[in-house]
Design an enzyme around this catalytic site. Sequence first.
Site, PDB file in Angstrom:
ATOM      1  N   ASN A 281      56.954  15.260  45.525  1.00  0.00           N
ATOM      2  CA  ASN A 281      56.353  14.932  44.138  1.00  0.00           C
ATOM      3  C   ASN A 281      57.396  15.654  42.772  1.00  0.00           C
ATOM      4  OD1 ASN A 281      56.072  17.817  44.203  1.00  0.00           O
ATOM      5  ND2 ASN A 281      54.722  18.242  42.564  1.00  0.00           N
TER       6      ASN A 281
ATOM      7  N   SER B   6      47.491   9.284  34.175  1.00  0.00           N
ATOM      8  CA  SER B   6      48.579  11.125  34.655  1.00  0.00           C
ATOM      9  C   SER B   6      48.769  11.602  32.586  1.00  0.00           C
ATOM     10  CB  SER B   6      49.858  10.464  35.057  1.00  0.00           C
ATOM     11  OG  SER B   6      51.049  11.257  35.203  1.00  0.00           O
TER      12      SER B   6
ATOM     13  N   LYS C  79      54.926   8.878  47.249  1.00  0.00           N
ATOM     14  CA  LYS C  79      55.412  10.839  47.805  1.00  0.00           C
ATOM     15  C   LYS C  79      55.927  10.479  49.079  1.00  0.00           C
ATOM     16  CE  LYS C  79      52.331  12.951  45.128  1.00  0.00           C
ATOM     17  NZ  LYS C  79      51.119  13.956  44.550  1.00  0.00           N
TER      18      LYS C  79
ATOM     19  N   TYR D  68      41.797  14.735  38.355  1.00  0.00           N
ATOM     20  CA  TYR D  68      41.453  15.359  37.735  1.00  0.00           C
ATOM     21  C   TYR D  68      41.789  15.139  36.189  1.00  0.00           C
ATOM     22  CZ  TYR D  68      46.195  13.692  36.179  1.00  0.00           C
ATOM     23  OH  TYR D  68      47.827  13.387  36.161  1.00  0.00           O
TER      24      TYR D  68
ATOM     25  N   THR E 157      54.284  10.372  42.324  1.00  0.00           N
ATOM     26  CA  THR E 157      53.202  10.526  42.460  1.00  0.00           C
ATOM     27  C   THR E 157      52.053   8.929  43.902  1.00  0.00           C
ATOM     28  OG1 THR E 157      50.263  10.730  41.461  1.00  0.00           O
ATOM     29  CG2 THR E 157      51.949   9.619  40.367  1.00  0.00           C
TER      30      THR E 157
HETATM   31  P1  ATR Z   1      49.390   8.944  48.882  1.00  0.00           P
HETATM   32  O1  ATR Z   1      50.208   9.054  50.718  1.00  0.00           O
HETATM   33  O2  ATR Z   1      50.671   8.753  47.672  1.00  0.00           O
HETATM   34  O3  ATR Z   1      48.490   9.969  49.385  1.00  0.00           O
HETATM   35  P2  ATR Z   1      47.950   7.607  49.904  1.00  0.00           P
HETATM   36  O4  ATR Z   1      48.328   7.204  51.386  1.00  0.00           O
HETATM   37  O5  ATR Z   1      47.733   5.289  49.903  1.00  0.00           O
HETATM   38  O6  ATR Z   1      48.338   7.740  49.161  1.00  0.00           O
HETATM   39  O7  ATR Z   1      46.791   7.829  50.020  1.00  0.00           O
HETATM   40  C1  ATR Z   1      45.324   7.460  50.045  1.00  0.00           C
HETATM   41  C2  ATR Z   1      44.345   8.780  50.812  1.00  0.00           C
HETATM   42  O8  ATR Z   1      42.932   8.075  50.439  1.00  0.00           O
HETATM   43  C3  ATR Z   1      43.768   8.328  51.568  1.00  0.00           C
HETATM   44  O9  ATR Z   1      43.529   8.801  52.699  1.00  0.00           O
HETATM   45  C4  ATR Z   1      43.879   6.609  52.188  1.00  0.00           C
HETATM   46  O10 ATR Z   1      43.414   6.872  53.750  1.00  0.00           O
HETATM   47  P3  ATR Z   1      43.533   6.089  54.591  1.00  0.00           P
HETATM   48  O11 ATR Z   1      44.529   6.772  55.438  1.00  0.00           O
HETATM   49  O12 ATR Z   1      42.764   5.311  55.836  1.00  0.00           O
HETATM   50  O13 ATR Z   1      44.075   5.028  53.835  1.00  0.00           O
HETATM   51  C5  ATR Z   1      41.901   7.466  51.661  1.00  0.00           C
HETATM   52  N1  ATR Z   1      41.452   6.434  50.627  1.00  0.00           N
HETATM   53  C6  ATR Z   1      41.816   5.125  49.929  1.00  0.00           C
HETATM   54  N2  ATR Z   1      41.263   5.127  49.808  1.00  0.00           N
HETATM   55  C7  ATR Z   1      40.103   5.095  50.304  1.00  0.00           C
HETATM   56  C8  ATR Z   1      38.792   4.031  51.225  1.00  0.00           C
HETATM   57  N3  ATR Z   1      38.091   2.750  49.880  1.00  0.00           N
HETATM   58  N4  ATR Z   1      38.133   4.704  51.499  1.00  0.00           N
HETATM   59  C9  ATR Z   1      37.996   5.657  52.711  1.00  0.00           C
HETATM   60  N5  ATR Z   1      39.526   6.272  52.666  1.00  0.00           N
HETATM   61  C10 ATR Z   1      40.496   5.823  51.325  1.00  0.00           C
END
Ligand code: ATR
Length: 274
Positions: free
Chosen positions: A87, A14, A66, A221, A62
């Site tokens: 956020n 971050s 969220k 980022y 983050t």
């Molecule tokens: P937040 O809700 O805070 O953004 P999150 O729910 O973990 O955190 O969101 C991360 C995103 O990245 C989700 O769309 C997640 O997909 P899932 O809904 O299937 O969990 C996606 N993501 C993270 N790692 C992934 C991976 N290895 N392959 C495909 N999608 C992934």
Amino acid sequence: MNKFLVIGNPIDHSLSPKLHNYWFKKYKLTNFIYEKKKITERDIKYIINEIKKGSLSGLNVTVPFKKSVIPFCDKLDKTAEDLQSVNTISKKEGKVIGWNTDSLGFQECLGHFRKDNKGKSVFVLGAGGVTASILDALWGYNPKKVYISNRTKKKAEDLKNQFKEKFQKLELLDWGDKPPGKCDIVVNTTSIGLRSGEKINLDFSDYKSFGDKILFIDLIYNHKTNFLKDAEKRGNSILDGKTMFLGQAKYSFNIWTNILPTIDEDTIKLISND
Ligand code: ATR
């Protein structure tokens, strides 16, 4: 002392402390300090309680918290309420308020690339906490069509249901499906790429022929992801998450201090050096 934190997991990457501390200094808020803290779900209650007690003045939230901070807020601003994504947290008249500045941040991001983003087709990867904010910002540009693909399809379906009034414009794709024929904007909202070496395994080779007319955006980022590197190699335009990051940070800062900081060359340089 007014202490602020960004909470998340992972959090090492971050740049929020660097940016906000820079602005605190710039605007002569000498008794303001901003730090980062890696937390687990269990810590949320304790941290929000610190806001209630006054030992913390505000938070940025983050991935992946969220949504999970929402039950601990006394009140949400309209965007946070509509999108069920927070956020930024502040305290006003004794109440803990959850805000969403991601949507405005993403609008700034698109505006930065080109003035006219109206009527475009957009491919959105992911359906996590930040994705609703991206869709909210996109509606402001009246897109022709928005495709969403997420590993967990149920989450993409929930997102579609959240935007019922836009139902006709939203189409869900299975994760791993070939990208739609031609989209003007492709946005990665997943966390794939946050850790270096990770890669989105989708075949965008057809997008090569559209060249720089297509914009690939990655909300990550802290470094140029493989997703953006590949897009660049194909000749597509790219934008990393810095513009959105600066946009959301600007409005968070405004909520806490009533100052809307200017984003100038120095600010961009500050976060680009990492
Ligand atoms: P937040 O809700 O805070 O953004 P999150 O729910 O973990 O955190 O969101 C991360 C995103 O990245 C989700 O769309 C997640 O997909 P899932 O809904 O299937 O969990 C996606 N993501 C993270 N790692 C992934 C991976 N290895 N392959 C495909 N999608 C992934």
